[in-house]
Design a protein around this motif. Sequence first.
Motif, PDB file in Angstrom:
ATOM      1  N   VAL A 100     -30.221  86.765  19.172  1.00 57.58           N
ATOM      2  CA  VAL A 100     -30.001  87.211  20.558  1.00 57.58           C
ATOM      3  C   VAL A 100     -30.731  88.492  20.964  1.00 57.58           C
ATOM      4  N   GLY A 156     -11.357  96.592  19.371  1.00 59.20           N
ATOM      5  CA  GLY A 156     -12.425  95.676  19.784  1.00 59.20           C
ATOM      6  C   GLY A 156     -13.118  95.090  18.572  1.00 59.20           C
ATOM      7  N   SER A 158     -16.082  93.186  18.486  1.00 61.34           N
ATOM      8  CA  SER A 158     -17.434  92.694  18.765  1.00 61.34           C
ATOM      9  C   SER A 158     -18.445  93.592  18.053  1.00 61.34           C
ATOM     10  N   ALA A 160     -19.972  96.485  18.135  1.00 63.68           N
ATOM     11  CA  ALA A 160     -19.720  97.898  17.830  1.00 63.68           C
ATOM     12  C   ALA A 160     -18.580  98.014  16.816  1.00 63.68           C
ATOM     13  N   GLU A 179      -7.667  93.532  18.379  1.00 62.41           N
ATOM     14  CA  GLU A 179      -8.415  92.759  19.369  1.00 62.41           C
ATOM     15  C   GLU A 179      -7.448  92.249  20.450  1.00 62.41           C
ATOM     16  N   ALA A 180      -7.858  92.397  21.709  1.00 66.85           N
ATOM     17  CA  ALA A 180      -6.986  91.989  22.817  1.00 66.85           C
ATOM     18  C   ALA A 180      -6.834  90.468  22.900  1.00 66.85           C
ATOM     19  N   GLY A 186     -15.220  88.929  20.335  1.00 69.03           N
ATOM     20  CA  GLY A 186     -15.570  89.440  21.670  1.00 69.03           C
ATOM     21  C   GLY A 186     -16.650  88.624  22.347  1.00 69.03           C
ATOM     22  N   VAL A 187     -17.582  89.329  22.987  1.00 69.99           N
ATOM     23  CA  VAL A 187     -18.653  88.662  23.753  1.00 69.99           C
ATOM     24  C   VAL A 187     -19.414  87.664  22.885  1.00 69.99           C
ATOM     25  N   ARG A 196     -26.589  79.050  21.887  1.00 67.23           N
ATOM     26  CA  ARG A 196     -27.450  80.196  21.535  1.00 67.23           C
ATOM     27  C   ARG A 196     -26.969  80.880  20.269  1.00 67.23           C
ATOM     28  N   VAL A 222      -4.824  97.211  23.434  1.00 63.44           N
ATOM     29  CA  VAL A 222      -4.592  98.652  23.254  1.00 63.44           C
ATOM     30  C   VAL A 222      -4.622  99.298  24.640  1.00 63.44           C
ATOM     31  N   ASP A 306     -26.736  82.107  30.670  1.00 64.69           N
ATOM     32  CA  ASP A 306     -25.748  81.400  29.837  1.00 64.69           C
ATOM     33  C   ASP A 306     -24.843  80.539  30.709  1.00 64.69           C
ATOM     34  N   ASP A 446     -20.956  99.308  24.647  1.00 68.07           N
ATOM     35  CA  ASP A 446     -21.006  99.195  26.106  1.00 68.07           C
ATOM     36  C   ASP A 446     -19.993 100.085  26.819  1.00 68.07           C
ATOM     37  N   ALA A 452     -25.248  96.760  27.662  1.00 63.93           N
ATOM     38  CA  ALA A 452     -26.546  96.949  26.998  1.00 63.93           C
ATOM     39  C   ALA A 452     -26.826  95.739  26.105  1.00 63.93           C
ATOM     40  N   VAL A 454     -26.588  93.759  21.974  1.00 65.54           N
ATOM     41  CA  VAL A 454     -25.825  93.622  20.738  1.00 65.54           C
ATOM     42  C   VAL A 454     -26.291  94.670  19.721  1.00 65.54           C
TER      43      VAL A 454
HETATM   44  C1  LIG Z   1     -22.698  86.252  28.520  1.00 66.44           C
HETATM   45  C2  LIG Z   1     -23.379  87.401  27.840  1.00 66.44           C
HETATM   46  C3  LIG Z   1     -24.593  87.179  27.224  1.00 66.44           C
HETATM   47  C4  LIG Z   1     -25.243  88.219  26.563  1.00 66.44           C
HETATM   48  N1  LIG Z   1     -26.419  87.969  25.925  1.00 66.44           N
HETATM   49  C5  LIG Z   1     -27.005  88.947  25.190  1.00 66.44           C
HETATM   50  C6  LIG Z   1     -28.187  88.693  24.441  1.00 66.44           C
HETATM   51  O1  LIG Z   1     -28.733  87.601  24.461  1.00 66.44           O
HETATM   52  N2  LIG Z   1     -28.699  89.694  23.686  1.00 66.44           N
HETATM   53  C7  LIG Z   1     -28.105  90.920  23.619  1.00 66.44           C
HETATM   54  O2  LIG Z   1     -28.579  91.774  22.875  1.00 66.44           O
HETATM   55  N3  LIG Z   1     -27.009  91.216  24.357  1.00 66.44           N
HETATM   56  C8  LIG Z   1     -26.443  90.252  25.135  1.00 66.44           C
HETATM   57  N4  LIG Z   1     -25.320  90.534  25.872  1.00 66.44           N
HETATM   58  C9  LIG Z   1     -24.781  91.903  25.859  1.00 66.44           C
HETATM   59  C10 LIG Z   1     -24.021  92.163  24.552  1.00 66.44           C
HETATM   60  O3  LIG Z   1     -23.213  91.052  24.238  1.00 66.44           O
HETATM   61  C11 LIG Z   1     -23.185  93.428  24.683  1.00 66.44           C
HETATM   62  O4  LIG Z   1     -24.053  94.504  24.984  1.00 66.44           O
HETATM   63  C12 LIG Z   1     -22.438  93.720  23.385  1.00 66.44           C
HETATM   64  O5  LIG Z   1     -21.620  92.641  23.016  1.00 66.44           O
HETATM   65  C13 LIG Z   1     -21.589  94.966  23.525  1.00 66.44           C
HETATM   66  O6  LIG Z   1     -20.848  95.118  22.358  1.00 66.44           O
HETATM   67  P1  LIG Z   1     -19.506  96.006  22.299  1.00 66.44           P
HETATM   68  O7  LIG Z   1     -19.034  95.887  20.902  1.00 66.44           O
HETATM   69  O8  LIG Z   1     -19.775  97.333  22.890  1.00 66.44           O
HETATM   70  O9  LIG Z   1     -18.501  95.292  23.316  1.00 66.44           O
HETATM   71  P2  LIG Z   1     -18.052  93.801  23.521  1.00 66.44           P
HETATM   72  O10 LIG Z   1     -18.980  92.866  22.847  1.00 66.44           O
HETATM   73  O11 LIG Z   1     -17.812  93.637  24.970  1.00 66.44           O
HETATM   74  O12 LIG Z   1     -16.679  93.724  22.750  1.00 66.44           O
HETATM   75  C14 LIG Z   1     -15.544  94.428  23.165  1.00 66.44           C
HETATM   76  C15 LIG Z   1     -14.357  93.879  22.422  1.00 66.44           C
HETATM   77  O13 LIG Z   1     -13.234  94.686  22.708  1.00 66.44           O
HETATM   78  C16 LIG Z   1     -12.136  93.852  23.077  1.00 66.44           C
HETATM   79  N5  LIG Z   1     -11.262  94.665  23.934  1.00 66.44           N
HETATM   80  C17 LIG Z   1     -11.519  95.111  25.192  1.00 66.44           C
HETATM   81  N6  LIG Z   1     -10.508  95.842  25.636  1.00 66.44           N
HETATM   82  C18 LIG Z   1      -9.577  95.881  24.645  1.00 66.44           C
HETATM   83  C19 LIG Z   1      -8.300  96.506  24.512  1.00 66.44           C
HETATM   84  N7  LIG Z   1      -7.773  97.227  25.491  1.00 66.44           N
HETATM   85  N8  LIG Z   1      -7.626  96.334  23.353  1.00 66.44           N
HETATM   86  C20 LIG Z   1      -8.150  95.588  22.333  1.00 66.44           C
HETATM   87  N9  LIG Z   1      -9.365  94.991  22.412  1.00 66.44           N
HETATM   88  C21 LIG Z   1     -10.059  95.142  23.553  1.00 66.44           C
HETATM   89  C22 LIG Z   1     -12.797  92.684  23.769  1.00 66.44           C
HETATM   90  O14 LIG Z   1     -11.945  91.554  23.854  1.00 66.44           O
HETATM   91  C23 LIG Z   1     -13.997  92.462  22.850  1.00 66.44           C
HETATM   92  O15 LIG Z   1     -13.657  91.717  21.726  1.00 66.44           O
HETATM   93  C24 LIG Z   1     -24.665  89.513  26.562  1.00 66.44           C
HETATM   94  C25 LIG Z   1     -23.443  89.749  27.221  1.00 66.44           C
HETATM   95  C26 LIG Z   1     -22.801  88.702  27.842  1.00 66.44           C
HETATM   96  C27 LIG Z   1     -21.487  88.960  28.542  1.00 66.44           C
END
Ligand SMILES: Cc1cc2nc3c(=O)[nH]c(=O)nc-3n(C[C@H](O)[C@H](O)[C@H](O)COP(=O)(O)OP(=O)(O)OC[C@H]3O[C@@H](n4cnc5c(N)ncnc54)[C@H](O)[C@@H]3O)c2cc1C
Length: 490
Positions: A100, A156, A158, A160, A179-180, A186-187, A196, A222, A306, A446, A452, A454
């Motif tokens: 990705v 979370g 995902s 990070a 995880e919520a 996550g994403v 994909r 949380v 997507d 994010d 931003a 992955v």
């Molecule tokens: C449809 C889609 C397609 C994408 N495609 C790409 C791509 O092709 N390439 C790429 O590099 N990036 C892509 N991105 C962006 C990428 O997925 C994100 O930048 C990345 O996942 C951010 O990671 P993160 O760990 O910060 O947050 P996230 O991946 O958003 O994960 C956050 C996690 O925290 C959990 N959470 C949220 N609030 C709470 C709470 N209060 N308590 C407990 N858990 C909670 C969520 O459920 C989730 O599991 C895409 C994003 C989307 C939405």
Amino acid sequence: MSNNPLPNKERVKLPRQRMPEQDAQVRACNFLEVNTGFTAEQAHEESIRCIECNKPGCVQKCPVSVDVRAVMDFIVKGDYLGAAAKVREDNALPAITGRVCPVEDQCESGCVLGKKGEPLGIAYLERFVADWERSSGQFGLPKSKAATGKKIAIVGSSPAGLACAGDLIQWGHQVHVFEALHELGGVLVYGIPEFRLPKDIVAFEIETLRKRGVVFETNVVVGKTVTIDELMQDEGFDSVFIGTGAGLPRFLNVPGEHFNGIYSANEFLTRVNLMRAYRFPDYDEPLYPCKDRDVVVIGGGNTAMDAVRSALRLGAKSASILYRRTEVEMPARVEEVHHAHDEGVHFEMLVNPVEFLADEKGNLTGARCIRMELGEPDESGRRSPVPIPGSEFVHPAQVAVIAAGTTANPLIQSTTPGLATTKRGYIKANDDTLATSKLGVFAGGDIVTGGATVILAMGAGRKAAKAINEYLLGPAVVAVQLAAESLTTA
Ligand SMILES: Cc1cc2nc3c(=O)[nH]c(=O)nc-3n(C[C@H](O)[C@H](O)[C@H](O)COP(=O)(O)OP(=O)(O)OC[C@H]3O[C@@H](n4cnc5c(N)ncnc54)[C@H](O)[C@@H]3O)c2cc1C
């Protein structure tokens, strides 16, 4: 010494290997992965294209500085497990990023081969070695350091959070991920579709962390189920990492946006991926049906691609992207846009919905749109879209998906006294350590940067893990640990 059998002048003549993929007509009707992966022969042919630059631009352009040159050398000599281990030194989730990462803006944009021809297929090779490692059954679990007795909560699951958990468990801490949602990932699981990023790849990474001792707990929101203060004061966590992403959808704020059949991309993709609408009829389809309907998706990013490609696979009569700029300005990955074109997605550029229309039952019938032209560049540097007066028309649609971006969910910020946020509601964190304004609480991905990628989120998770380790043990203890380790590995 290099293992590459060819002189540089021969390597630059070699063509880039094409990623094998499912036929476009066939894949437009199924949710199986589009790219099917390099063979070992292809991986070899591609790896010997690397000309082993002294100052590799690919490494400079990679957000986590993967040592591409060294990885290629392992592949050239056929040591794929060695190559995978080398990637993992810097990149905790190579099978995922190899699928990705927007490589055209990152590693591959720095490849010198791209100046006169096509860059090295770095992501395809990263994916190849990670898949090889996973299917080899020889994926060794790294040995963790002696238990420190420190407890860290990660919010979370995902990129990070997972990357942060991986490093912290390695350093001997107890790690508990909250995880919520009811499923982990996550994403990576609810956003990016199966075609994909197959879900079993994410599940494998999570299972590996579980085997290494990370505890996962789902259905814990949380900020609601438990607050950050309660985690630290009542549940004995010494530190918390917040990696909650930026999942709150933005809407267009135009009349009729409440009609039946209109979804945020986040909800649409969650229903398709997490609630398994894509496996109808094995699962009840929790979605306003797309079959034989006109589906429009408003937006030009990865999320929009997507959603529109999912709609096509769910049997839409037509699946269209409506985007207010041109294809050149679209932020989606180039490969996804190509794939969408090949599969039959219709691209309607320089248009913007101004109103949604419905029948007497409130079911969507169309989007009234206005045509746009490009004016002066805006703050993003892209030319801003300007409406053309009198150019309105109606695009038929019975399903519409709004992929106009996301922002931070305010839940944790509003229930955590002393946690500083930006004007837009993102959590403020120190650039070097990702420490927040609240002692012992760190944040990354994010939720700090806004939407931003992955790999950037993963890099943030690792940076925070390092800072948390030092916060908990102090630099002196960490230095002693490192010195002891060098004695045992010397
Ligand atoms: C449809 C889609 C397609 C994408 N495609 C790409 C791509 O092709 N390439 C790429 O590099 N990036 C892509 N991105 C962006 C990428 O997925 C994100 O930048 C990345 O996942 C951010 O990671 P993160 O760990 O910060 O947050 P996230 O991946 O958003 O994960 C956050 C996690 O925290 C959990 N959470 C949220 N609030 C709470 C709470 N209060 N308590 C407990 N858990 C909670 C969520 O459920 C989730 O599991 C895409 C994003 C989307 C939405």
